[in-house]
Design a protein around this motif. Structure first.
Motif: not given
Length: 495
Positions: A73-90
């Motif tokens: 049903x689902x897949x995931x991806x993440x990327x680190x942002x310049x400000x240190x946060x992590x963007x998550x895509x579901x």
């Protein structure tokens, strides 16, 4: 008594489904629609069309699920942002794009509302040609998906404002189908990485980043009162059609990773629909009716809980007990879950306060991440698309209320089917062990009797001798005195 070797568990599963109101066979009309869908998919090729789909096939998506799962049903991806946060895509399978509202397959899904997993056979809500094929996010296959983005900071704060959280449709491709056991053991440092991870430094880096985000999130949720519960689920070991053993399935870093991402994505979806001013179906777990018994269990362990239900206080107790007695923590978790009661679906209109989810400490929560196997998730996709297209809602508030009731009813029925089959499987496997003693914990007391779960293997049965005065959470030693696979009976006597 039916013998261990002659009892047909698959036939029993089919009969149990019908006894609890399921009609798992697809109608002729649904089969005709399925044939048309498969033919159209073959003619069009594997890649879904539509210029409105954002092309995200270049991202290093992966899925993590059970070892035997085929309905992805689902897949995931993440990327680190310049400000240190992590963007998550579901990314969630766009089932609505294939199963159109008002069609025979939709009617079947609306009636069944859920896939049912009996251990010996799966009864899918949608045909396997869809749920394990055309609408499954299978490895290396181009698929349409509904993508939810959110950002997480080091404090575990999940950003949900319009600037950093969004939902849209996209074209995706699962680059690596992975399994909980192998990924979890690797993330915890107990095993080498799975073969696909070992072969790709980028995939290893990606999964480490996802795990980092998930660990931030789980800490924050616990601080806000989400319950750290750890139960042990079981599955049968099959040789052909015969169950020969029972094994445990336990939570690990990989299951926690997926749980955190799904909880966040479901929360984002609920708040999106609320902000859009549309009625929706929420997933709720109400305040426990048997809070006083939870207070008693805590008192027996030396902790005083408030007289009124308080999820944050309860979780502080759970965390302390997990550190103090990790071996028996699943037993305590099981008792708390039983005393909390089951979840349910409710319709919530814009501006109305949702009953919330006591176990997740979440006020706004829906189900949107498993549309191949849960009908509420399909409904949520349709509500989302209507908002995105500035169209009228495909469901009235009354429609959603009726759907919520049906989904709650059938989820309860599915739970009964799975529990009864779990008992039948256990009766078959345990039959040769009649006369042996087992450590156990009381899981239920009602007008029918007292129920005990043996701890190794994790199987549940009824106390037929010596059960007077017991209550949920009590620990004891029981002797196995009888099994009946046909009825799903396992009989214990208190030692």
């Amino acid at each position: 008594m039916t013998s261990n070797s002659s009892f047909n568990l698959v036939a029993a599963a089919v009969a149990t489904m019908h006894e609890h109101g399921f009609q798992p066979e697809f109608s002729d009309e649904a089969q005709k629609q399925l044939t048309e869908i498969v033919a159209a998919h073959a003619a069009a090729g594997s890649a879904p069309g539509g210029s409105e789909l954002k092309d995200l096939r270049g991202l290093l998506w992966s899925s993590i699920d059970n070892d035997t799962s085929k309905d992805l049903d689902q897949i995931e991806y993440a990327e680190e942002l310049p400000d240190g946060r992590i963007r998550v895509l579901v990314g969630v399978a766009d089932v609505d794009g294939t199963v159109i509202k008002g069609t025979p397959l939709d009617a079947h899904a609306a009636s069944e509302t859920t896939s049912v997993y009996t251990g010996v056979r799966t009864f899918p809500m949608l045909p396997v040609e869809l749920s394990e094929g055309i609408t499954s996010l299978n490895e290396n296959a181009d698929r349409a998906a509904v993508v939810t983005e959110f950002c997480v900071d080091a404090k575990g704060v999940c950003s949900t404002d319009a600037c950093v959280s969004t939902i849209y449709r996209a074209l995706v491709q699962n680059k690596a189908q992975l399994a909980y056991n192998a990924v979890g053991a690797w993330l915890e440092g107990n095993e080498d990485p799975p073969a696909k991870v070992a072969a790709s430094a980028e995939l290893e880096k990606q999964l480490r980043l996802q795990d980092k985000a998930a660990q931030w999130m789980v800490g924050a949720r616990f601080q806000h009162g989400a319950l750290d519960l750890e139960t042990i689920e079981t599955r049968p070991v099959m040789q052909g059609a015969e169950a020969v053993d029972i094994t445990n399935q336990v939570k690990n870093r990989a299951t926690s990773l997926i749980e955190e991402f799904m909880v966040a994505a479901n929360g984002v979806m609920a708040r999106f629909l609320e902000a859009a001013g549309v009625a929706s179906i929420r997933r709720v777990v109400r305040v426990p009716k048997r809070w006083e018994r939870i207070v008693e269990l805590a008192r027996a362990a030396g902790t005083t809980l408030p007289a009124e239900p308080d999820s944050k206080a309860l979780n502080e107790f759970l965390l302390a007990q997990k550190a103090k007695d990790p071996v028996h923590f699943p037993d305590l978790s099981l008792s708390v879950i039983k005393l909390m009661g089951p979840g349910e679906y409710v319709m919530v209109k814009p501006g109305e306060e949702s009953p919330g989810h006591f176990g997740l400490a979440a006020q706004d929560y829906t189900h949107s991440t498993a549309p191949n196997r849960r009908f509420p998730d399909v409904v949520t996709q349709r509500l989302l698309k209507a908002v995105k297209e500035n169209a009228d809602s495909p469901y009235s508030a009354d429609d959603l209320g009726a759907i919520a009731q049906r989904c709650t009813l059938m989820e309860d029925a599915a739970r009964h089917v799975e529990r009864e089959m779990e008992k039948r499987i256990a009766a078959v496997v345990l039959h040769p062990r009649i006369g042996q003693n087992f450590a156990g914990i009381v899981t239920g007391v009602n007008q029918h009797g007292t129920f005990v779960r043996a701890l190794e293997p994790h199987v549940e049965g009824m106390v037929v001798r010596g059960g007077k005065g017991l209550d949920v959470g009590d620990r004891l030693t029981v002797k196995l005195v009888g099994t009946n696979p046909q009825a799903g009976f396992i009989d214990f006597a208190v030692v």
